[in-house]
Design an enzyme around this catalytic site. Structure first.
Site, PDB file in Angstrom:
ATOM      1  N   HIS A  83       0.833  -1.207   0.000  1.00 16.74           N
ATOM      2  CA  HIS A  83       0.000   0.000   0.000  1.00 16.74           C
ATOM      3  C   HIS A  83       0.870   1.260   0.000  1.00 16.74           C
ATOM      4  O   HIS A  83       0.581   2.226  -0.713  1.00 16.74           O
ATOM      5  CB  HIS A  83      -0.920  -0.002   1.226  1.00 16.74           C
ATOM      6  CG  HIS A  83      -1.941  -1.095   1.176  1.00 16.74           C
ATOM      7  ND1 HIS A  83      -3.292  -0.851   1.067  1.00 16.74           N
ATOM      8  CD2 HIS A  83      -1.813  -2.438   1.194  1.00 16.74           C
ATOM      9  CE1 HIS A  83      -3.934  -1.998   1.042  1.00 16.74           C
ATOM     10  NE2 HIS A  83      -3.063  -2.980   1.119  1.00 16.74           N
TER      11      HIS A  83
ATOM     12  N   ASP B 249      -6.670   5.537   1.781  1.00 16.95           N
ATOM     13  CA  ASP B 249      -6.662   4.132   1.380  1.00 16.95           C
ATOM     14  C   ASP B 249      -8.070   3.578   1.596  1.00 16.95           C
ATOM     15  O   ASP B 249      -8.610   3.653   2.711  1.00 16.95           O
ATOM     16  CB  ASP B 249      -5.643   3.385   2.257  1.00 16.95           C
ATOM     17  CG  ASP B 249      -5.322   2.001   1.718  1.00 16.95           C
ATOM     18  OD1 ASP B 249      -6.270   1.320   1.281  1.00 16.95           O
ATOM     19  OD2 ASP B 249      -4.143   1.614   1.746  1.00 16.95           O
TER      20      ASP B 249
HETATM   21  C1  UDX Z   1      -0.381  -7.457  -0.471  1.00 17.94           C
HETATM   22  C2  UDX Z   1      -1.365  -7.691  -1.650  1.00 17.94           C
HETATM   23  O1  UDX Z   1      -1.307  -8.834  -2.289  1.00 17.94           O
HETATM   24  C3  UDX Z   1      -1.571  -6.570  -2.501  1.00 17.94           C
HETATM   25  O2  UDX Z   1      -2.266  -6.887  -3.690  1.00 17.94           O
HETATM   26  C4  UDX Z   1      -2.323  -5.687  -1.631  1.00 17.94           C
HETATM   27  O3  UDX Z   1      -2.703  -4.521  -2.294  1.00 17.94           O
HETATM   28  C5  UDX Z   1      -1.446  -5.348  -0.439  1.00 17.94           C
HETATM   29  O4  UDX Z   1      -1.085  -6.489   0.277  1.00 17.94           O
HETATM   30  P1  UDX Z   1       2.334  -7.493  -0.813  1.00 17.94           P
HETATM   31  O5  UDX Z   1       2.565  -8.844  -0.266  1.00 17.94           O
HETATM   32  O6  UDX Z   1       3.124  -6.409  -0.224  1.00 17.94           O
HETATM   33  O7  UDX Z   1       0.874  -6.935  -0.823  1.00 17.94           O
HETATM   34  O8  UDX Z   1       2.584  -7.626  -2.397  1.00 17.94           O
HETATM   35  P2  UDX Z   1       2.659  -6.591  -3.555  1.00 17.94           P
HETATM   36  O9  UDX Z   1       1.389  -5.850  -3.726  1.00 17.94           O
HETATM   37  O10 UDX Z   1       3.137  -7.334  -4.722  1.00 17.94           O
HETATM   38  O11 UDX Z   1       3.771  -5.544  -3.097  1.00 17.94           O
HETATM   39  C6  UDX Z   1       5.082  -5.904  -2.778  1.00 17.94           C
HETATM   40  C7  UDX Z   1       6.003  -4.782  -3.203  1.00 17.94           C
HETATM   41  O12 UDX Z   1       7.270  -5.009  -2.609  1.00 17.94           O
HETATM   42  C8  UDX Z   1       6.207  -4.710  -4.708  1.00 17.94           C
HETATM   43  O13 UDX Z   1       6.129  -3.377  -5.138  1.00 17.94           O
HETATM   44  C9  UDX Z   1       7.616  -5.243  -4.917  1.00 17.94           C
HETATM   45  O14 UDX Z   1       8.326  -4.631  -5.951  1.00 17.94           O
HETATM   46  C10 UDX Z   1       8.272  -4.930  -3.597  1.00 17.94           C
HETATM   47  N1  UDX Z   1       9.319  -5.920  -3.305  1.00 17.94           N
HETATM   48  C11 UDX Z   1       9.003  -7.221  -3.039  1.00 17.94           C
HETATM   49  C12 UDX Z   1      10.634  -5.507  -3.317  1.00 17.94           C
HETATM   50  O15 UDX Z   1      10.922  -4.338  -3.583  1.00 17.94           O
HETATM   51  N2  UDX Z   1      11.595  -6.421  -3.039  1.00 17.94           N
HETATM   52  C13 UDX Z   1      11.333  -7.710  -2.757  1.00 17.94           C
HETATM   53  O16 UDX Z   1      12.287  -8.462  -2.506  1.00 17.94           O
HETATM   54  C14 UDX Z   1       9.977  -8.131  -2.746  1.00 17.94           C
END
Ligand code: UDX
Length: 490
Positions: free
Chosen positions: A24, A124
């Site tokens: 988020h 949000d």
């Molecule tokens: C979860 C949900 O799945 C998402 O759809 C919702 O809106 C919020 O909760 P999350 O597990 O954080 O989110 O996944 P994601 O939405 O994919 O965000 C993760 C972020 O962390 C991405 O922007 C990704 O680029 C970043 N990331 C992840 C890194 O920068 N490094 C990493 O090693 C792993």
């Protein structure tokens, strides 16, 4: 709680307020930057815990230096400072914020003169009621930003209808492959197992989905709704949502949108290229980029399950065997808090050897840079919405292993609607992992190259001048400025 001492020069001053979790915060910060680039003054409100981590691991000072009209402020989420705020407790964390935030937000939002400081709150959507109460009490208009996919937003929105049509509750494991027929626009596409995870099971006789459906319906009380998606990806669902939310702005993929606007600004002025800023809540380990540099083109599968997923030791082992047995190279992000229990047993030799030969593991990667690297040929993901959009823009086929929330429906769309990957949901078996890795990286590589490239092109077009997300953003800025003028006059 901190409150800035600065003066706002413009009439349009927006308060942005994300749920305190990586996914988020990331996309809200992207939107904040886009707004600041369009001369909207933004105050970005984080919990103290999130802000502390951004100060440690992200680019807060350089971001502030680049944008004099962006400010950070903080409030307490009501938990003790040493609480780990583990992703698995996100529901409790949200409850705590809902219980404790309002008096602090009230104070942050008011001038000493008793007038509101902000012309609009971009909140949000998962804090729907809290944000609405705040805006209503202080006379500040509210615009909701839901950070999830349009398809998951629409599924949540339609949950009452599913109950009325007796399509819910899901009647156990044997019922999981039943097709859902009463979500308009998704007929014969989504099975019970593809609905967001909160549709599964009951808790004390209640569906775990009630709070999220309640918050989703609060969005109807806002002045507008923002989604991080684009017409060519989710047009049919967006047109259904628009019937209930006529002022809907689809601005995504926000990370690509930001890159596009920054590039356009640099070209049209003498300014030096705008920097891109990290928004990580973990320490980024860039050593994997050096490792990637040494790998052949499209030879590596990148594995990351986002910021919240936890897995058991058995699941870790199955995935690990699948990767090693596929004989493909892999880069795997294993967050320090990702594996639920450690068994202290020695690793089987074949995993140690296979990883030494072809693998690289880090605690947190620079994901967008990784996905854009020429060595990456596939992405095994939990289908978080940011990760999905990042995979789309990077044109990388995905193997989806959804964990919770919106991820179950995102993965269905990846495999069955957009056809840019495979859905591995509800299984965790080394043979399946091995087969899917080989399908994506080898057997079906050409097919996926075509579909992922086509979708990436559509994504990039949508955020360029004349594209749907680009135009929607211009309309949003116009609307926020109109709200600013109205507030000034009232
Ligand atoms: C979860 C949900 O799945 C998402 O759809 C919702 O809106 C919020 O909760 P999350 O597990 O954080 O989110 O996944 P994601 O939405 O994919 O965000 C993760 C972020 O962390 C991405 O922007 C990704 O680029 C970043 N990331 C992840 C890194 O920068 N490094 C990493 O090693 C792993």
């Amino acid at each position: 709680m901190t409150r800035g001492e600065y003066q706002c020069e413009t009439e349009t001053h927006v308060l942005m307020f994300p749920l305190p979790a990586q996914g988020h915060v990331n996309c809200m910060l992207q939107l904040a930057e886009l707004l600041v680039l369009s001369d909207v003054h933004v105050t970005f409100l984080n919990t103290e815990h999130v802000h502390h981590r951004l100060l440690r691991f992200a680019d807060v000072p350089s971001r502030l230096a680049a944008y004099p009209t962006l400010h950070f402020e903080t409030f307490s989420d009501g938990l003790p400072s040493d609480d780990p705020r583990h992703g698995d407790n996100l529901g409790e964390h949200i409850k705590q914020v809902n219980l404790t935030a309002l008096p602090q937000l009230r104070e942050i939002c008011m001038e000493d003169s008793g007038k509101p400081r902000f012309s609009c709150i971009v909140g949000d959507g998962i804090f729907g009621r809290l944000t609405y109460e705040l805006g209503q009490e202080l006379g500040i208009p509210v615009v909701y930003f839901r950070t999830v996919s349009a398809c998951s937003f629409w599924a949540y929105f339609c949950a009452p209808r599913l109950l009325e049509c007796n399509e819910l509750p899901i009647r156990g494991e044997d019922d999981m492959d039943r097709m859902i027929t009463s979500i308009p626009g998704m007929e014969n596409l989504v099975r019970c197992r593809d609905l967001p995870s909160f549709f599964r099971g009951t808790h004390n006789g209640n569906l775990p989905l009630e709070p999220v459906v309640f918050e989703t319906h609060q969005s109807l009380r806002g002045q507008a709704l923002i989604l991080n998606t684009f017409e060519d990806l989710e047009g049919p669902v967006l047109s259904k949502i628009r019937l209930h939310f006529p002022r809907l702005y689809a601005l995504g993929p926000l990370h690509a949108h930001l890159t596009s606007r920054k590039a356009a600004k640099t070209m049209s002025s003498e300014e030096k290229p705008a920097a891109s800023f990290i928004s990580s809540l973990w320490e980024v380990d860039r050593s994997c980029m050096t490792w990637l540099d040494a790998q052949p083109p499209k030879s590596v599968i990148y594995v990351s399950f986002g910021s919240i997923t936890t897995i058991s030791r058995d699941m870790l082992t199955e995935i690990w065997y699948g990767l090693v047995n596929s004989k493909k190279r892999f880069l795997w992000v294993i967050r320090p808090d990702m594996v639920a229990e450690q068994d202290g047993k020695d690793l089987p030799l074949e995993l140690v050897e296979g990883t030494k030969e072809r693998g690289c593991m880090v605690g947190w990667a620079p994901q967008q840079d990784v996905l854009a690297h020429a060595a990456i040929g596939g992405f095994m993901t939990h289908s978080g919405w940011n990760s999905t959009l990042e995979g789309v823009v990077a044109s990388v086929p995905m193997i989806c292993w959804p964990y919770f929330a919106d991820q179950q429906i995102n993965s269905r769309y990846v495999s069955e609607v957009w056809k840019i990957g495979l859905d591995m949901k509800d299984t965790c078996d080394r043979k399946v992992v091995e087969k899917m890795v080989n399908d994506v990286m080898e057997e079906r590589r050409e097919e996926f190259e075509k579909s992922t490239q086509a979708m990436a092109n559509l994504a990039k077009t949508s955020v360029r001048e004349g594209g749907s997300s680009y135009s929607d953003f211009d309309r949003l800025v116009e609307f926020l400025k109109l709200l600013g003028t109205r507030q000034k006059q009232s």
